[in-house]
Design a protein around this motif. Sequence first.
Motif, PDB file in Angstrom:
ATOM      1  N   HIS A 163     129.563  55.119 102.787  1.00  0.00           N
ATOM      2  CA  HIS A 163     129.313  56.340 102.020  1.00  0.00           C
ATOM      3  C   HIS A 163     129.838  57.586 102.709  1.00  0.00           C
ATOM      4  N   HIS A 164     130.124  57.493 104.027  1.00  0.00           N
ATOM      5  CA  HIS A 164     130.709  58.633 104.732  1.00  0.00           C
ATOM      6  C   HIS A 164     132.226  58.690 104.558  1.00  0.00           C
ATOM      7  N   GLY A 165     132.791  57.672 103.942  1.00  0.00           N
ATOM      8  CA  GLY A 165     134.245  57.620 103.787  1.00  0.00           C
ATOM      9  C   GLY A 165     134.963  56.890 104.901  1.00  0.00           C
ATOM     10  N   VAL A 166     134.209  56.287 105.828  1.00  0.00           N
ATOM     11  CA  VAL A 166     134.837  55.463 106.867  1.00  0.00           C
ATOM     12  C   VAL A 166     135.437  54.237 106.193  1.00  0.00           C
ATOM     13  N   ALA A 167     136.734  54.043 106.370  1.00  0.00           N
ATOM     14  CA  ALA A 167     137.443  52.960 105.689  1.00  0.00           C
ATOM     15  C   ALA A 167     138.359  52.236 106.661  1.00  0.00           C
ATOM     16  N   THR A 168     138.412  50.927 106.551  1.00  0.00           N
ATOM     17  CA  THR A 168     139.298  50.123 107.393  1.00  0.00           C
ATOM     18  C   THR A 168     139.911  49.001 106.558  1.00  0.00           C
ATOM     19  N   THR A 169     141.031  48.508 107.046  1.00  0.00           N
ATOM     20  CA  THR A 169     141.697  47.351 106.446  1.00  0.00           C
ATOM     21  C   THR A 169     142.110  46.408 107.558  1.00  0.00           C
ATOM     22  N   HIS A 170     141.778  45.125 107.422  1.00  0.00           N
ATOM     23  CA  HIS A 170     142.179  44.106 108.379  1.00  0.00           C
ATOM     24  C   HIS A 170     143.023  43.067 107.662  1.00  0.00           C
ATOM     25  N   LYS A 171     144.239  42.864 108.150  1.00  0.00           N
ATOM     26  CA  LYS A 171     145.156  41.881 107.559  1.00  0.00           C
ATOM     27  C   LYS A 171     145.511  40.856 108.623  1.00  0.00           C
ATOM     28  N   ARG A 172     145.326  39.562 108.301  1.00  0.00           N
ATOM     29  CA  ARG A 172     145.536  38.499 109.280  1.00  0.00           C
ATOM     30  C   ARG A 172     146.239  37.314 108.624  1.00  0.00           C
ATOM     31  N   ASN A 173     146.964  36.559 109.426  1.00  0.00           N
ATOM     32  CA  ASN A 173     147.415  35.242 109.005  1.00  0.00           C
ATOM     33  C   ASN A 173     147.649  34.368 110.229  1.00  0.00           C
ATOM     34  N   SER A 174     147.767  33.075 110.007  1.00  0.00           N
ATOM     35  CA  SER A 174     147.997  32.145 111.110  1.00  0.00           C
ATOM     36  C   SER A 174     148.429  30.802 110.538  1.00  0.00           C
ATOM     37  N   VAL A 175     148.945  29.946 111.421  1.00  0.00           N
ATOM     38  CA  VAL A 175     149.302  28.579 111.064  1.00  0.00           C
ATOM     39  C   VAL A 175     148.544  27.628 111.978  1.00  0.00           C
TER      40      VAL A 175
END
Length: 447
Positions: A163-175
Amino acid sequence: MLAQEAIEVMAKMAKEVGATQYDILAGENASSGLSVFQQKVQNLELSSNRGIGIRIFNLDKPGYAYTEASTMEALRSTVRDAWSHTLLTGAVKVDLPSKLEVFDNAPTGLEQYNEKIERLSLDEMKDFCLELERLTLDADDLIKNVPYLGYSKTSSISYFLNHHGVATTHKRNSVQAGIGAVAQKGEISKLGVYSLGGRDISDFDPKVFSKYAVERALELLEAEPVAHGKYKVLFSNRVSGQIMSMFQSPFFADNIQKGQSKLEGKIGQKIASSLLTISSDPWAVGLPGSELCDSEGVTTQPLKVVEKGVLNCFLYNLESAQKDGVKSNAAASRGYSGKVGTAFSNYIIDCGKQSRQEILASEPKVLEIVKLEGGSGCSAISGEISIGAQGFLVENGLRVQPVDRITLSLNFFDLLNQIEAISNEYNDLFSSIKVPDILVNDISVAG
Protein backbone atom coordinates in the motif's frame (compact mmCIF):
# COMPACT_ATOMS: atom_id res chain seq x y z
CA MET A 1 -5.64 -9.58 -17.50
CA LEU A 2 -1.87 -9.29 -17.12
CA ALA A 3 -0.33 -9.81 -13.68
CA GLN A 4 0.79 -6.20 -13.27
CA GLU A 5 -2.66 -4.92 -14.20
CA ALA A 6 -4.31 -7.42 -11.84
CA ILE A 7 -2.15 -6.19 -8.96
CA GLU A 8 -3.17 -2.58 -9.57
CA VAL A 9 -6.84 -3.55 -9.76
CA MET A 10 -6.61 -5.60 -6.55
CA ALA A 11 -4.85 -2.74 -4.78
CA LYS A 12 -7.71 -0.40 -5.65
CA MET A 13 -10.24 -2.94 -4.39
CA ALA A 14 -8.33 -3.33 -1.11
CA LYS A 15 -8.55 0.40 -0.52
CA GLU A 16 -12.26 0.35 -1.27
CA VAL A 17 -13.01 -2.24 1.45
CA GLY A 18 -11.11 -0.13 4.01
CA ALA A 19 -7.81 -1.95 4.31
CA THR A 20 -5.38 -0.17 6.60
CA GLN A 21 -2.46 -2.02 5.03
CA TYR A 22 -2.01 -4.63 2.30
CA ASP A 23 0.58 -6.34 0.18
CA ILE A 24 -0.03 -8.30 -3.00
CA LEU A 25 2.05 -11.00 -4.65
CA ALA A 26 1.45 -12.32 -8.16
CA GLY A 27 3.39 -15.06 -9.88
CA GLU A 28 3.67 -16.87 -13.20
CA ASN A 29 5.53 -20.16 -13.68
CA ALA A 30 6.20 -22.31 -16.73
CA SER A 31 8.14 -25.52 -17.22
CA SER A 32 8.84 -27.94 -20.03
CA GLY A 33 10.80 -31.16 -20.10
CA LEU A 34 10.97 -34.77 -21.08
CA SER A 35 12.20 -38.15 -19.95
CA VAL A 36 13.82 -40.87 -22.05
CA PHE A 37 13.82 -44.65 -21.67
CA GLN A 38 15.39 -47.14 -24.08
CA GLN A 39 16.08 -44.48 -26.73
CA LYS A 40 12.51 -43.23 -26.78
CA VAL A 41 10.84 -40.22 -25.26
CA GLN A 42 8.78 -41.69 -22.43
CA ASN A 43 7.10 -38.57 -21.03
CA LEU A 44 6.71 -35.03 -22.26
CA GLU A 45 5.67 -32.44 -19.71
CA LEU A 46 4.49 -28.91 -20.38
CA SER A 47 2.96 -26.94 -17.54
CA SER A 48 2.21 -23.40 -16.49
CA ASN A 49 0.35 -21.67 -13.72
CA ARG A 50 -0.34 -18.19 -12.50
CA GLY A 51 -2.02 -16.65 -9.53
CA ILE A 52 -2.33 -13.65 -7.28
CA GLY A 53 -2.63 -13.43 -3.52
CA ILE A 54 -3.25 -10.65 -1.05
CA ARG A 55 -2.53 -10.06 2.62
CA ILE A 56 -4.90 -7.42 3.88
CA PHE A 57 -5.05 -5.73 7.29
CA ASN A 58 -8.22 -4.68 9.09
CA LEU A 59 -6.56 -2.43 11.64
CA ASP A 60 -4.00 -4.92 13.01
CA LYS A 61 -5.78 -8.13 11.95
CA PRO A 62 -4.35 -9.83 8.84
CA GLY A 63 -6.32 -11.83 6.29
CA TYR A 64 -5.14 -13.89 3.34
CA ALA A 65 -6.72 -15.09 0.11
CA TYR A 66 -5.61 -15.94 -3.42
CA THR A 67 -6.98 -16.80 -6.83
CA GLU A 68 -5.62 -18.37 -9.99
CA ALA A 69 -8.12 -16.48 -12.12
CA SER A 70 -7.65 -12.88 -13.18
CA THR A 71 -11.17 -11.74 -13.98
CA MET A 72 -12.60 -8.71 -12.23
CA GLU A 73 -15.05 -10.89 -10.32
CA ALA A 74 -12.31 -13.30 -9.19
CA LEU A 75 -10.16 -10.44 -7.93
CA ARG A 76 -13.09 -8.83 -6.15
CA SER A 77 -14.07 -12.14 -4.53
CA THR A 78 -10.47 -12.69 -3.39
CA VAL A 79 -10.30 -9.30 -1.69
CA ARG A 80 -13.65 -9.96 0.02
CA ASP A 81 -12.41 -13.38 1.20
CA ALA A 82 -9.23 -11.86 2.62
CA TRP A 83 -11.27 -9.17 4.40
CA SER A 84 -13.56 -11.83 5.86
CA HIS A 85 -10.49 -13.72 7.07
CA THR A 86 -9.45 -10.70 9.14
CA LEU A 87 -12.56 -11.25 11.31
CA LEU A 88 -11.12 -14.59 12.44
CA THR A 89 -7.48 -13.69 13.15
CA GLY A 90 -5.73 -12.17 16.12
CA ALA A 91 -4.16 -8.73 16.11
CA VAL A 92 -0.59 -8.48 14.83
CA LYS A 93 1.12 -5.11 14.89
CA VAL A 94 3.05 -5.03 11.62
CA ASP A 95 4.32 -1.99 9.76
CA LEU A 96 4.85 -2.85 6.12
CA PRO A 97 7.94 -1.21 4.57
CA SER A 98 7.41 2.26 3.17
CA LYS A 99 10.47 2.15 0.92
CA LEU A 100 13.19 -0.17 -0.30
CA GLU A 101 16.22 0.41 1.89
CA VAL A 102 19.54 0.62 0.06
CA PHE A 103 22.80 -0.63 1.54
CA ASP A 104 26.01 0.92 0.24
CA ASN A 105 27.66 -2.46 -0.24
CA ALA A 106 24.65 -4.14 -1.88
CA PRO A 107 25.23 -5.69 -5.30
CA THR A 108 23.78 -3.70 -8.19
CA GLY A 109 21.94 -6.79 -9.40
CA LEU A 110 21.75 -10.52 -8.97
CA GLU A 111 21.16 -11.96 -12.41
CA GLN A 112 18.74 -14.87 -12.17
CA TYR A 113 17.73 -15.08 -15.83
CA ASN A 114 19.44 -16.29 -18.98
CA GLU A 115 17.69 -15.62 -22.28
CA LYS A 116 19.46 -18.60 -23.88
CA ILE A 117 17.45 -20.97 -21.67
CA GLU A 118 14.21 -19.76 -23.24
CA ARG A 119 15.54 -20.77 -26.65
CA LEU A 120 16.45 -24.30 -25.50
CA SER A 121 14.17 -26.64 -27.48
CA LEU A 122 12.65 -29.98 -26.59
CA ASP A 123 14.56 -31.51 -29.52
CA GLU A 124 17.83 -30.33 -27.98
CA MET A 125 16.82 -31.83 -24.63
CA LYS A 126 15.90 -35.10 -26.35
CA ASP A 127 19.21 -35.30 -28.23
CA PHE A 128 21.14 -34.72 -25.00
CA CYS A 129 19.24 -37.48 -23.22
CA LEU A 130 19.59 -39.97 -26.06
CA GLU A 131 23.34 -39.46 -26.19
CA LEU A 132 23.61 -39.65 -22.41
CA GLU A 133 21.72 -42.95 -22.32
CA ARG A 134 23.94 -44.45 -25.04
CA LEU A 135 27.12 -43.36 -23.30
CA THR A 136 25.96 -44.75 -19.97
CA LEU A 137 24.87 -48.17 -21.23
CA ASP A 138 28.11 -48.53 -23.20
CA ALA A 139 30.32 -47.45 -20.28
CA ASP A 140 30.48 -50.79 -18.45
CA ASP A 141 29.03 -54.28 -18.87
CA LEU A 142 27.68 -54.11 -15.32
CA ILE A 143 25.39 -51.20 -16.21
CA LYS A 144 22.10 -52.91 -16.99
CA ASN A 145 19.51 -50.18 -17.03
CA VAL A 146 18.87 -46.45 -17.03
CA PRO A 147 15.47 -46.17 -15.32
CA TYR A 148 15.60 -42.42 -14.87
CA LEU A 149 16.79 -39.86 -17.39
CA GLY A 150 15.28 -36.42 -17.81
CA TYR A 151 15.89 -32.83 -18.84
CA SER A 152 13.73 -29.80 -18.06
CA LYS A 153 13.69 -26.03 -17.94
CA THR A 154 11.66 -23.72 -15.72
CA SER A 155 10.98 -20.01 -15.67
CA SER A 156 9.09 -17.75 -13.31
CA ILE A 157 8.32 -14.14 -12.68
CA SER A 158 6.82 -12.62 -9.55
CA TYR A 159 5.47 -9.16 -8.82
CA PHE A 160 5.07 -7.52 -5.42
CA LEU A 161 3.23 -4.34 -4.40
CA ASN A 162 2.21 -2.92 -1.03
CA HIS A 163 0.00 0.00 0.00
CA HIS A 164 3.02 2.31 0.29
CA GLY A 165 3.85 1.72 -3.36
CA VAL A 166 6.88 -0.49 -2.69
CA ALA A 167 7.08 -2.66 -5.81
CA THR A 168 9.49 -5.35 -6.97
CA THR A 169 9.80 -7.81 -9.83
CA HIS A 170 11.78 -11.07 -9.72
CA LYS A 171 12.47 -12.93 -12.96
CA ARG A 172 14.21 -16.32 -12.88
CA ASN A 173 14.88 -19.35 -15.02
CA SER A 174 17.05 -22.46 -14.90
CA VAL A 175 17.67 -25.86 -16.47
CA GLN A 176 17.98 -29.25 -14.79
CA ALA A 177 19.05 -32.68 -16.03
CA GLY A 178 19.52 -35.93 -14.17
CA ILE A 179 20.23 -39.60 -14.70
CA GLY A 180 19.94 -42.76 -12.64
CA ALA A 181 21.97 -45.80 -13.76
CA VAL A 182 21.59 -49.33 -12.36
CA ALA A 183 24.64 -51.59 -12.01
CA GLN A 184 24.12 -55.27 -11.32
CA LYS A 185 26.50 -57.99 -10.17
CA GLY A 186 24.92 -61.32 -9.35
CA GLU A 187 21.85 -60.68 -7.25
CA ILE A 188 23.05 -57.25 -6.12
CA SER A 189 22.06 -54.05 -7.89
CA LYS A 190 22.83 -50.43 -7.08
CA LEU A 191 21.49 -47.16 -8.42
CA GLY A 192 23.92 -44.36 -9.20
CA VAL A 193 22.42 -40.89 -9.59
CA TYR A 194 23.85 -37.67 -10.93
CA SER A 195 22.05 -34.41 -11.61
CA LEU A 196 23.03 -30.87 -12.43
CA GLY A 197 21.15 -27.61 -12.71
CA GLY A 198 21.95 -24.00 -13.41
CA ARG A 199 21.65 -21.18 -15.88
CA ASP A 200 24.56 -22.04 -18.18
CA ILE A 201 23.62 -24.71 -20.70
CA SER A 202 27.26 -25.07 -21.75
CA ASP A 203 27.94 -26.75 -18.38
CA PHE A 204 25.84 -29.73 -19.47
CA ASP A 205 28.17 -32.38 -20.89
CA PRO A 206 26.67 -35.87 -21.35
CA LYS A 207 30.11 -37.44 -20.85
CA VAL A 208 30.34 -35.88 -17.37
CA PHE A 209 26.82 -36.96 -16.43
CA SER A 210 27.52 -40.51 -17.60
CA LYS A 211 30.87 -40.70 -15.81
CA TYR A 212 29.45 -39.77 -12.40
CA ALA A 213 26.30 -41.88 -12.71
CA VAL A 214 28.30 -44.96 -13.67
CA GLU A 215 30.89 -44.42 -10.93
CA ARG A 216 28.18 -44.03 -8.30
CA ALA A 217 26.37 -47.16 -9.47
CA LEU A 218 29.51 -49.31 -9.45
CA GLU A 219 31.20 -48.05 -6.30
CA LEU A 220 28.77 -49.67 -3.83
CA LEU A 221 28.23 -53.05 -5.52
CA GLU A 222 30.30 -55.01 -2.99
CA ALA A 223 28.85 -53.18 0.01
CA GLU A 224 28.34 -54.84 3.40
CA PRO A 225 27.32 -53.53 6.83
CA VAL A 226 30.02 -52.65 9.37
CA ALA A 227 30.09 -53.77 12.99
CA HIS A 228 27.86 -51.91 15.44
CA GLY A 229 29.54 -49.17 17.42
CA LYS A 230 30.67 -45.56 17.57
CA TYR A 231 32.41 -44.15 14.50
CA LYS A 232 33.81 -40.95 13.16
CA VAL A 233 31.62 -40.12 10.17
CA LEU A 234 32.45 -37.91 7.22
CA PHE A 235 29.26 -36.69 5.65
CA SER A 236 30.28 -36.24 2.01
CA ASN A 237 29.20 -32.98 0.40
CA ARG A 238 26.83 -35.17 -1.63
CA VAL A 239 24.74 -35.61 1.56
CA SER A 240 25.93 -33.03 4.13
CA GLY A 241 23.49 -30.44 2.80
CA GLN A 242 20.65 -32.94 3.18
CA ILE A 243 21.48 -33.55 6.85
CA MET A 244 22.02 -29.91 7.76
CA SER A 245 19.05 -28.53 5.83
CA MET A 246 16.62 -30.79 7.70
CA PHE A 247 17.31 -28.55 10.69
CA GLN A 248 16.86 -25.03 9.32
CA SER A 249 13.63 -24.39 11.24
CA PRO A 250 15.24 -24.26 14.74
CA PHE A 251 16.82 -20.97 13.61
CA PHE A 252 13.45 -19.40 12.69
CA ALA A 253 12.17 -16.86 15.23
CA ASP A 254 8.54 -17.92 14.76
CA ASN A 255 9.45 -21.47 15.84
CA ILE A 256 11.28 -20.09 18.88
CA GLN A 257 8.11 -18.15 19.77
CA LYS A 258 6.03 -21.34 19.44
CA GLY A 259 8.38 -23.26 21.74
CA GLN A 260 9.45 -25.52 18.87
CA SER A 261 13.21 -25.01 18.97
CA LYS A 262 15.91 -26.09 21.38
CA LEU A 263 17.83 -22.90 20.56
CA GLU A 264 15.49 -20.70 22.60
CA GLY A 265 17.41 -18.31 24.86
CA LYS A 266 20.81 -19.14 23.35
CA ILE A 267 21.63 -15.97 21.42
CA GLY A 268 25.25 -15.07 22.12
CA GLN A 269 26.04 -18.55 23.38
CA LYS A 270 28.33 -21.16 21.87
CA ILE A 271 26.10 -23.86 20.36
CA ALA A 272 28.55 -25.53 17.98
CA SER A 273 32.16 -26.26 17.16
CA SER A 274 34.20 -23.14 16.51
CA LEU A 275 34.75 -24.51 13.00
CA LEU A 276 31.10 -23.91 12.11
CA THR A 277 29.77 -20.73 10.52
CA ILE A 278 26.26 -20.79 9.04
CA SER A 279 25.14 -17.90 6.86
CA SER A 280 21.96 -16.78 5.22
CA ASP A 281 23.45 -15.03 2.20
CA PRO A 282 20.94 -13.51 -0.24
CA TRP A 283 23.77 -11.78 -2.10
CA ALA A 284 25.65 -14.95 -3.09
CA VAL A 285 26.29 -14.83 -6.82
CA GLY A 286 24.89 -17.69 -8.89
CA LEU A 287 22.73 -19.35 -6.24
CA PRO A 288 18.97 -19.75 -6.71
CA GLY A 289 18.07 -18.24 -3.31
CA SER A 290 19.73 -14.89 -4.01
CA GLU A 291 17.52 -11.80 -3.88
CA LEU A 292 17.75 -8.10 -3.06
CA CYS A 293 14.54 -8.06 -1.02
CA ASP A 294 12.37 -10.66 0.66
CA SER A 295 8.71 -11.48 -0.01
CA GLU A 296 7.54 -8.66 2.29
CA GLY A 297 9.57 -6.00 0.46
CA VAL A 298 12.28 -5.79 3.13
CA THR A 299 15.78 -5.26 1.75
CA THR A 300 18.11 -8.20 2.34
CA GLN A 301 21.67 -8.38 3.56
CA PRO A 302 23.98 -11.30 4.44
CA LEU A 303 23.65 -12.69 7.96
CA LYS A 304 26.06 -14.79 10.01
CA VAL A 305 23.43 -16.80 11.88
CA VAL A 306 26.11 -18.90 13.58
CA GLU A 307 29.66 -17.55 13.59
CA LYS A 308 32.54 -19.74 14.77
CA GLY A 309 30.10 -21.75 16.82
CA VAL A 310 28.29 -18.81 18.45
CA LEU A 311 24.58 -18.23 17.74
CA ASN A 312 24.31 -14.63 16.57
CA CYS A 313 20.68 -14.27 15.56
CA PHE A 314 17.42 -15.90 14.56
CA LEU A 315 15.71 -15.33 11.22
CA TYR A 316 12.81 -12.88 11.34
CA ASN A 317 9.94 -11.81 9.14
CA LEU A 318 7.94 -8.71 10.02
CA GLU A 319 5.45 -10.49 12.27
CA SER A 320 7.97 -12.49 14.32
CA ALA A 321 10.22 -9.42 14.58
CA GLN A 322 7.37 -7.36 15.99
CA LYS A 323 6.70 -9.98 18.66
CA ASP A 324 10.31 -9.77 19.83
CA GLY A 325 10.57 -6.00 19.46
CA VAL A 326 13.31 -6.13 16.81
CA LYS A 327 13.65 -5.34 13.12
CA SER A 328 12.99 -7.92 10.46
CA ASN A 329 16.21 -9.26 8.95
CA ALA A 330 14.47 -9.97 5.64
CA ALA A 331 13.87 -13.69 6.11
CA ALA A 332 10.22 -13.64 4.99
CA SER A 333 9.16 -16.36 2.58
CA ARG A 334 5.84 -16.40 0.75
CA GLY A 335 4.22 -17.61 -2.44
CA TYR A 336 1.06 -16.07 -3.82
CA SER A 337 -1.06 -18.93 -2.43
CA GLY A 338 0.32 -19.03 1.11
CA LYS A 339 0.92 -17.10 4.29
CA VAL A 340 4.18 -15.44 5.21
CA GLY A 341 6.73 -17.86 6.62
CA THR A 342 10.47 -17.82 7.28
CA ALA A 343 13.41 -19.16 5.30
CA PHE A 344 17.12 -18.89 4.73
CA SER A 345 17.85 -17.05 1.48
CA ASN A 346 20.85 -19.26 0.77
CA TYR A 347 21.89 -21.67 3.55
CA ILE A 348 25.69 -21.67 3.43
CA ILE A 349 28.25 -23.27 5.72
CA ASP A 350 31.70 -21.76 5.34
CA CYS A 351 34.41 -23.99 3.89
CA GLY A 352 37.39 -25.13 5.91
CA LYS A 353 41.00 -25.33 4.72
CA GLN A 354 41.48 -29.05 4.04
CA SER A 355 40.33 -31.14 1.11
CA ARG A 356 38.07 -34.13 1.70
CA GLN A 357 40.97 -36.47 0.99
CA GLU A 358 43.25 -34.65 3.44
CA ILE A 359 40.64 -35.02 6.17
CA LEU A 360 40.20 -38.73 5.46
CA ALA A 361 43.95 -39.32 5.32
CA SER A 362 44.42 -37.72 8.75
CA GLU A 363 42.17 -40.28 10.47
CA PRO A 364 42.88 -44.00 11.07
CA LYS A 365 39.25 -45.02 10.52
CA VAL A 366 36.25 -43.08 9.17
CA LEU A 367 32.87 -43.92 7.71
CA GLU A 368 32.46 -41.79 4.59
CA ILE A 369 28.74 -41.42 3.87
CA VAL A 370 27.74 -40.74 0.26
CA LYS A 371 24.04 -41.72 0.26
CA LEU A 372 21.22 -41.22 2.77
CA GLU A 373 17.97 -43.17 2.74
CA GLY A 374 14.88 -41.27 3.81
CA GLY A 375 14.36 -38.83 6.66
CA SER A 376 11.28 -40.11 8.49
CA GLY A 377 13.35 -40.79 11.60
CA CYS A 378 14.44 -37.16 11.92
CA SER A 379 12.80 -34.43 14.03
CA ALA A 380 13.66 -30.76 13.71
CA ILE A 381 12.16 -30.10 17.15
CA SER A 382 14.00 -32.74 19.20
CA GLY A 383 16.99 -32.92 16.87
CA GLU A 384 16.86 -36.71 16.81
CA ILE A 385 18.25 -38.35 13.66
CA SER A 386 17.84 -41.99 12.71
CA ILE A 387 18.58 -42.52 9.06
CA GLY A 388 19.78 -45.25 6.72
CA ALA A 389 23.07 -44.66 4.94
CA GLN A 390 25.57 -46.03 2.43
CA GLY A 391 29.21 -45.20 1.92
CA PHE A 392 32.70 -46.49 2.61
CA LEU A 393 34.88 -47.58 5.47
CA VAL A 394 38.06 -45.55 5.04
CA GLU A 395 41.35 -46.30 6.79
CA ASN A 396 44.22 -43.84 6.60
CA GLY A 397 42.66 -42.21 3.57
CA LEU A 398 41.99 -45.41 1.61
CA ARG A 399 38.58 -46.90 0.97
CA VAL A 400 38.78 -50.48 2.24
CA GLN A 401 35.11 -51.50 2.07
CA PRO A 402 31.88 -50.17 0.57
CA VAL A 403 29.15 -50.08 3.22
CA ASP A 404 25.37 -50.32 3.13
CA ARG A 405 22.45 -51.46 5.30
CA ILE A 406 23.51 -49.29 8.23
CA THR A 407 21.57 -46.83 10.35
CA LEU A 408 23.08 -43.66 11.82
CA SER A 409 21.71 -42.48 15.17
CA LEU A 410 22.58 -39.05 16.55
CA ASN A 411 21.16 -35.73 17.65
CA PHE A 412 21.55 -32.64 15.49
CA PHE A 413 22.27 -30.32 18.41
CA ASP A 414 24.98 -32.71 19.62
CA LEU A 415 26.32 -33.02 16.07
CA LEU A 416 26.97 -29.26 15.99
CA ASN A 417 29.44 -29.66 18.85
CA GLN A 418 30.96 -32.89 17.53
CA ILE A 419 32.23 -31.39 14.26
CA GLU A 420 35.99 -32.01 13.97
CA ALA A 421 36.67 -30.86 10.41
CA ILE A 422 35.00 -29.12 7.46
CA SER A 423 36.39 -29.49 3.95
CA ASN A 424 37.10 -26.81 1.36
CA GLU A 425 34.79 -28.40 -1.23
CA TYR A 426 31.13 -27.80 -2.09
CA ASN A 427 29.25 -30.09 -4.44
CA ASP A 428 28.22 -28.90 -7.90
CA LEU A 429 24.46 -28.92 -7.37
CA PHE A 430 22.48 -25.83 -8.36
CA SER A 431 21.06 -25.34 -4.90
CA SER A 432 20.43 -22.67 -2.29
CA ILE A 433 22.02 -25.07 0.23
CA LYS A 434 25.82 -25.20 0.09
CA VAL A 435 27.52 -27.39 2.69
CA PRO A 436 31.04 -28.87 2.43
CA ASP A 437 32.07 -32.32 3.69
CA ILE A 438 31.73 -32.47 7.49
CA LEU A 439 33.61 -34.81 9.84
CA VAL A 440 31.66 -35.65 13.01
CA ASN A 441 32.86 -37.85 15.88
CA ASP A 442 31.03 -40.30 18.13
CA ILE A 443 28.18 -41.35 15.83
CA SER A 444 26.26 -44.52 16.72
CA VAL A 445 26.11 -46.95 13.80
CA ALA A 446 23.94 -50.07 13.66
CA GLY A 447 23.87 -52.68 10.92
